[in-house]
Design a protein around this motif. Structure first.
Motif, mmCIF file in Angstrom:
data_model
loop_
_atom_site.group_PDB
_atom_site.id
_atom_site.type_symbol
_atom_site.label_atom_id
_atom_site.label_comp_id
_atom_site.label_asym_id
_atom_site.label_seq_id
_atom_site.Cartn_x
_atom_site.Cartn_y
_atom_site.Cartn_z
ATOM 1 N N ASP A 119 0.810 -1.302 0.062
ATOM 2 C CA ASP A 119 0.156 -0.002 -0.020
ATOM 3 C C ASP A 119 0.834 1.204 -0.121
ATOM 4 O O ASP A 119 0.528 2.204 0.888
ATOM 5 C CB ASP A 119 -1.054 -0.015 1.289
ATOM 6 N N TYR A 137 -1.377 -3.658 -3.112
ATOM 7 C CA TYR A 137 -1.994 -2.563 -2.786
ATOM 8 C C TYR A 137 -3.507 -2.732 -3.009
ATOM 9 O O TYR A 137 -4.102 -3.667 -3.508
ATOM 10 C CB TYR A 137 -1.659 -1.493 -3.663
ATOM 11 N N GLN A 138 -4.256 -1.676 -2.364
ATOM 12 C CA GLN A 138 -5.702 -1.837 -2.543
ATOM 13 C C GLN A 138 -6.160 -0.296 -3.221
ATOM 14 O O GLN A 138 -6.234 0.454 -2.402
ATOM 15 C CB GLN A 138 -6.206 -2.146 -1.151
ATOM 16 N N SER A 139 -6.741 -0.305 -4.374
ATOM 17 C CA SER A 139 -6.800 0.851 -4.856
ATOM 18 C C SER A 139 -8.135 1.434 -4.527
ATOM 19 O O SER A 139 -8.292 2.584 -4.768
ATOM 20 C CB SER A 139 -7.053 0.697 -6.432
ATOM 21 N N PRO A 146 -0.807 2.678 -7.352
ATOM 22 C CA PRO A 146 0.123 1.671 -7.982
ATOM 23 C C PRO A 146 1.585 2.445 -8.205
ATOM 24 O O PRO A 146 1.519 3.405 -8.040
ATOM 25 C CB PRO A 146 -0.745 1.379 -9.385
ATOM 26 N N ASN A 159 1.810 -5.101 -10.145
ATOM 27 C CA ASN A 159 1.112 -4.364 -9.318
ATOM 28 C C ASN A 159 -0.182 -5.280 -9.177
ATOM 29 O O ASN A 159 -0.941 -5.651 -10.017
ATOM 30 C CB ASN A 159 0.707 -3.146 -9.960
ATOM 31 N N GLU A 160 -0.461 -5.776 -7.916
ATOM 32 C CA GLU A 160 -1.294 -6.665 -7.511
ATOM 33 C C GLU A 160 -2.488 -5.897 -6.958
ATOM 34 O O GLU A 160 -2.192 -5.544 -5.589
ATOM 35 C CB GLU A 160 -0.899 -7.675 -6.850
ATOM 36 N N ASP A 161 -3.701 -5.430 -7.351
ATOM 37 C CA ASP A 161 -4.515 -4.696 -6.781
ATOM 38 C C ASP A 161 -5.524 -5.638 -5.773
ATOM 39 O O ASP A 161 -6.227 -6.605 -6.471
ATOM 40 C CB ASP A 161 -5.399 -4.163 -8.043
ATOM 41 N N ARG A 163 -8.324 -5.089 -4.428
ATOM 42 C CA ARG A 163 -9.632 -4.229 -3.900
ATOM 43 C C ARG A 163 -10.653 -5.174 -3.603
ATOM 44 O O ARG A 163 -11.707 -4.885 -2.951
ATOM 45 C CB ARG A 163 -9.804 -3.401 -5.369
#
Length: 207
Positions: A119, A137-139, A146, A159-161, A163
């Protein structure tokens, strides 16, 4: 056994010793960076504890130490380019981890084996300084962004979201056991790659 055969046998034994399990198991040196005020990223301490149990040298620092750490890392990368070195950070510590990689690249030092960010909060361009970078991360949590892959970066990048992952937010993403286990696996891969013959310094010529 003739002297020639004896020398050949000793050379074969030496080769096996250099490529055996002990060489492959050389631990990584890992730096973990906390975020704001050193109180919101205690998952870094937990992850460091797990990594130490795996035999790695893991050190946790506050983001205020980022400049001093950068200088230390660049010095070590120049002195021991074969060492498997990893930088992990959460929140502002994640921002610092990307800056460290970029400064390693700018200094012309050997790249880090792995950078993992949880994050990051400021959008940055990754320009080099690492063989592999993973941004978890969590968009949609209002904080994380990102990482931008710059044209100069030639390593592995993701980039691993997260969400859609339930129960995760900016304040606990660094504490999730399942993510810790993935990071431990990535560190193990980095160590194995560092122990591969292609990563080792060439042997001295025989006289």
């Amino acid at each position: 056994m003739t002297p020639i055969h004896r020398r050949a046998l000793l050379a074969a034994i030496a080769g096996l010793a250099a490529t055996g399990p002990a060489a492959a198991a050389a631990p990584a040196r890992i730096y973990l960076m906390r975020g704001l005020f050193d109180v919101f990223s205690l998952g870094m301490d937990r992850l460091a504890s797990h990594l130490r149990r795996e035999g790695h040298r893991a050190t946790v620092l506050g983001v205020a130490s980022a400049d001093a750490l950068t200088a230390e890392i660049i010095s070590r990368r120049r002195a021991m380019p074969e060492e498997t070195m990893v930088v992990i950070g959460h929140s502002l510590g994640a921002d610092a981890a990307i800056r460290i990689a970029n400064r390693v690249a700018a200094a012309g030092a050997a790249p880090l084996a792995l950078v993992v960010t949880f994050d990051p909060t400021s959008r940055q361009e990754l320009r080099g300084g690492a063989r592999r970078v993973v941004n978890l991360y969590q968009s949609n949590n209002g904080w994380a962004v990102p990482v931008n892959r710059g044209p100069a970066f030639a390593g592995r990048f993701a980039n691993e979201d997260l969400r859609d992952a339930s129960g995760i937010n900016h304040l606990n993403i660094d504490k999730i056991g399942a993510l810790h286990r993935r990071v431990i696996g990535w560190v193990a891969e980095a160590v194995a790659e560092g122990a591969a013959p292609s990563r080792r310094a060439p042997a001295a010529p025989r006289r």
